[in-house]
Design a protein around this motif. Structure first.
Motif, short mmCIF file in Angstrom:
data_model
loop_
_atom_site.label_atom_id
_atom_site.label_comp_id
_atom_site.label_asym_id
_atom_site.label_seq_id
_atom_site.Cartn_x
_atom_site.Cartn_y
_atom_site.Cartn_z
N PRO A 20 0.82 -1.23 0.00
CA PRO A 20 0.00 0.00 0.00
C PRO A 20 0.85 1.27 0.00
N GLU A 21 2.01 1.23 0.67
CA GLU A 21 2.87 2.40 0.70
C GLU A 21 3.43 2.71 -0.69
N ILE A 22 3.84 1.66 -1.41
CA ILE A 22 4.34 1.87 -2.77
C ILE A 22 3.23 2.40 -3.67
N ARG A 23 2.05 1.84 -3.53
CA ARG A 23 0.94 2.30 -4.38
C ARG A 23 0.58 3.76 -4.08
N ALA A 24 0.63 4.14 -2.80
CA ALA A 24 0.35 5.54 -2.45
C ALA A 24 1.43 6.45 -2.99
N TRP A 25 2.68 5.99 -2.91
CA TRP A 25 3.79 6.77 -3.47
C TRP A 25 3.61 6.95 -4.97
N ALA A 26 3.28 5.87 -5.67
CA ALA A 26 3.09 5.93 -7.12
C ALA A 26 1.90 6.81 -7.50
N MET A 27 0.91 6.90 -6.61
CA MET A 27 -0.26 7.73 -6.89
C MET A 27 0.11 9.20 -7.04
N TYR A 28 1.20 9.63 -6.40
CA TYR A 28 1.61 11.02 -6.58
C TYR A 28 2.05 11.28 -8.02
N ASP A 29 2.63 10.27 -8.67
CA ASP A 29 2.93 10.40 -10.10
C ASP A 29 1.64 10.61 -10.89
N TRP A 30 0.60 9.88 -10.52
CA TRP A 30 -0.72 10.07 -11.13
C TRP A 30 -1.18 11.51 -10.93
N ILE A 131 8.27 25.82 -10.42
CA ILE A 131 9.07 25.70 -9.20
C ILE A 131 8.37 24.77 -8.22
N GLY A 132 7.05 24.93 -8.07
CA GLY A 132 6.30 24.04 -7.18
C GLY A 132 6.35 22.60 -7.64
N PHE A 133 6.14 22.38 -8.93
CA PHE A 133 6.17 21.03 -9.50
C PHE A 133 7.54 20.38 -9.33
N SER A 134 8.59 21.09 -9.73
CA SER A 134 9.93 20.52 -9.69
C SER A 134 10.43 20.38 -8.26
N GLY A 135 10.14 21.37 -7.42
CA GLY A 135 10.59 21.29 -6.04
C GLY A 135 9.94 20.14 -5.30
N ALA A 136 8.64 19.94 -5.50
CA ALA A 136 7.95 18.82 -4.85
C ALA A 136 8.53 17.50 -5.32
N ASN A 137 8.94 17.42 -6.59
CA ASN A 137 9.49 16.17 -7.10
C ASN A 137 10.80 15.78 -6.42
N VAL A 138 11.58 16.78 -5.98
CA VAL A 138 12.83 16.47 -5.27
C VAL A 138 12.54 15.59 -4.06
N PHE A 139 11.51 15.97 -3.29
CA PHE A 139 11.22 15.27 -2.04
C PHE A 139 10.38 14.02 -2.29
N TYR A 140 9.54 14.06 -3.31
CA TYR A 140 8.80 12.85 -3.70
C TYR A 140 9.76 11.74 -4.11
N GLU A 141 10.69 12.07 -4.99
CA GLU A 141 11.61 11.06 -5.49
C GLU A 141 12.59 10.61 -4.41
N SER A 142 12.90 11.49 -3.46
CA SER A 142 13.81 11.10 -2.38
C SER A 142 13.17 10.08 -1.44
N PHE A 376 20.86 14.19 -2.00
CA PHE A 376 21.34 13.70 -3.29
C PHE A 376 20.30 13.91 -4.39
N PHE A 377 19.03 13.77 -4.06
CA PHE A 377 18.02 14.04 -5.09
C PHE A 377 17.92 15.54 -5.38
N GLY A 378 18.38 16.36 -4.44
CA GLY A 378 18.53 17.78 -4.76
C GLY A 378 19.54 17.98 -5.86
N PHE A 379 20.67 17.26 -5.76
CA PHE A 379 21.67 17.33 -6.83
C PHE A 379 21.13 16.71 -8.12
N PHE A 380 20.36 15.65 -7.99
CA PHE A 380 19.72 15.05 -9.16
C PHE A 380 18.82 16.08 -9.84
N SER A 381 18.09 16.84 -9.02
CA SER A 381 17.23 17.89 -9.56
C SER A 381 18.06 18.98 -10.23
N VAL A 382 19.20 19.34 -9.61
CA VAL A 382 20.08 20.33 -10.23
C VAL A 382 20.51 19.86 -11.61
#
Length: 456
Positions: A20-30, A131-142, A376-382
């Motif tokens: 369920p945790e993985i599915r909830a995480w993947a739902m943010y991609d949705w 900025i909101g979209f990309s910034g949120a993705n840093v922490f989502y992907e982390s 590290f995902f901050g650097f990935f975002s950079v």
């Protein structure tokens, strides 16, 4: 019956949606893919050129759109490493994600107020939204290293992209219907795209709720000589500087970021500039949005497929395949004349887009210490954002110099060739070993972090 449940469970596990945790995480991609499809790729670029920048020639509108993209990406590239390190220190990945989500949703909803010719205001709200979209993705992907085991990251990451294709595609289909038949829904040709922007804000916010409810917040992590009462931003700057000084310990991560910097430049530029390029050469709105919709739904099985393919041939070889197809697509794009050719190009993009991005995310996640994932995902975002700065800028300048954008498409081949060359030098297993060793060292310094893995 019980056998049916077992089959579904096995299928979910094979596709990377085990818990369920993985599915909830993947739902943010949705949830957030609505911004990627309708705002970044589909409706807003054409709206910007034909309405917000209506006072300029089409290729000048394309040029200003390229500059707008570059400005948004530059800002998030500068701030994301420090914010990522601060989130690790505070144990606040989800709170940072929520703050950027709020910024992105608010800016997207504000797009309803854009007036004809107001290209500066349109650029401003898009920059805030991005900025909101990309910034949120840093922490989502982390959060990926905390919801998935290391051996299943490829499948979990590609499953997230597949969910994103489905969610973004469904809303884009609704938006396309509004734009093509506005009178049926009580709208007109101007108000229909504006209400599309509002629908993105509502969709993005609403479908983000499962992540906040089901995915746990990873524990905070203290490093040497740090105490809980220190200023988070000061700690963030210090950690970023320390990571830069210790980058030799993560040679494979650095090589991968260099590769990603180049090839993702090509990918992101194709995503952001495809519809505005099609509009410039005279392809109608219905074909542009319909082709983008094709990308979304073709991407669903192919994203899952790349996850399964990575299990067989390895994620690096899967990425080679996707990038090679992208280089062919760039060459094909130069010869676009008719709407059907744009559809063929969209089909090609749909087969590899999700796989290339998902495997990039999972390869990187497998080589970074879990205790420093946000940093590290901050650097990935950079890397992603600086890549995104150069591509649209080059596209814009070539478009202006040539009086059209065809040569800009061809120029993107260079980014894929150089990216593949750097990728060939990356040793993923060596990178994973270095990450595990650093995690062990971090656990000795901060025992309360446990094994840094959130399991159900």
């Amino acid at each position: 019956d019980r056998r049916g449940v077992v089959r579904v469970t096995r299928l979910a596990e094979r596709l990377g949606l085990r818990t369920p945790e993985i599915r909830a995480w993947a739902m943010y991609d949705w949830a957030n893919s609505a911004f990627a499809t309708t705002i970044m790729a589909g409706v807003f670029p054409v709206f910007y050129q034909r309405y917000a920048a209506a006072d300029f020639a089409p290729n000048v509108g394309t040029e200003y759109w390229g500059y707008t993209q570059s400005a948004a990406l530059l800002i998030i590239a500068v701030i994301s490493p420090v914010l990522g390190a601060s989130a690790d220190f505070l144990g606040a990945k989800k709170r940072f994600l929520g703050a950027f989500l709020a910024l992105g949703v608010t800016a997207t909803a504000t797009m309803i107020f854009i007036q004809q010719g107001a290209f500066l205001f349109a650029s401003f709200v898009f920059i805030l939204g991005n900025i909101g979209f990309s910034g949120a993705n840093v922490f989502y992907e982390s959060l990926l290293p905390f919801v998935a085991r290391r051996e299943e990251m490829d499948r979990v990451s590609t499953a997230g992209y597949a969910m994103g294709y489905l969610g973004g595609g469904l809303l884009l289909a609704v938006n396309l219907t509004w734009i093509l038949f506005p009178e049926t829904f009580g709208m007109d040709a101007v108000s229909a795209p504006k209400w599309c922007f509002v629908s993105v804000a509502v969709w993005w916010l609403g479908f983000s709720i499962p992540l906040f409810r089901r995915v746990g917040e990873p524990p905070r992590r203290l490093e040497r000589e740090e105490t809980v009462d220190l200023n988070p931003l000061r700690v963030g700057f210090g950690r970023v500087w320390e990571t830069l000084r210790e980058v030799r310990q993560h040679k494979q991560v650095l090589l991968f970021l260099l590769a990603f910097w180049f090839y993702n430049d090509g990918i992101s530029t194709i995503i952001k500039m495809a519809t505005i390029y099609g509009a410039e050469i005279g392809i109608g709105d219905g074909h542009l949005l319909g082709a983008l919709l094709l990308v979304q739904f073709v991407g669903i099985p192919f994203a899952f497929g790349f996850g399964l393919l990575a299990d067989r041939i390895g994620p690096k070889n899967g990425l080679y395949l996707a990038l090679s197809v992208y280089a062919i697509i760039c060459g094909y794009g130069y010869f676009l004349q008719e709407a059907w050719q744009f559809w063929v190009l969209a089909l090609g993009v749909g087969t590899v887009q999700g796989g290339a991005q998902a495997l990039s995310r999972s390869i990187f996640a497998s080589m970074v210490p879990r205790g420093k994932s946000s940093e590290f995902f901050g650097f990935f975002s950079v890397s992603a954002k600086f890549a995104g700065i150069l591509g649209p800028f080059v596209f814009a300048r070539v478009s202006r110099a040539a009086g059209g954008s065809r040569l800009g498409i061809v120029a993107l081949i260079v980014f894929f060739v150089v990216g593949i060359a750097f990728l060939s030098r990356v040793d993923i297993e060596e990178g994973r070993r270095a990450a595990l060793e650093e995690d062990e060292a971090l656990r000795e310094l901060s025992p309360e972090a446990g094994d840094s893995e959130v399991e159900p």
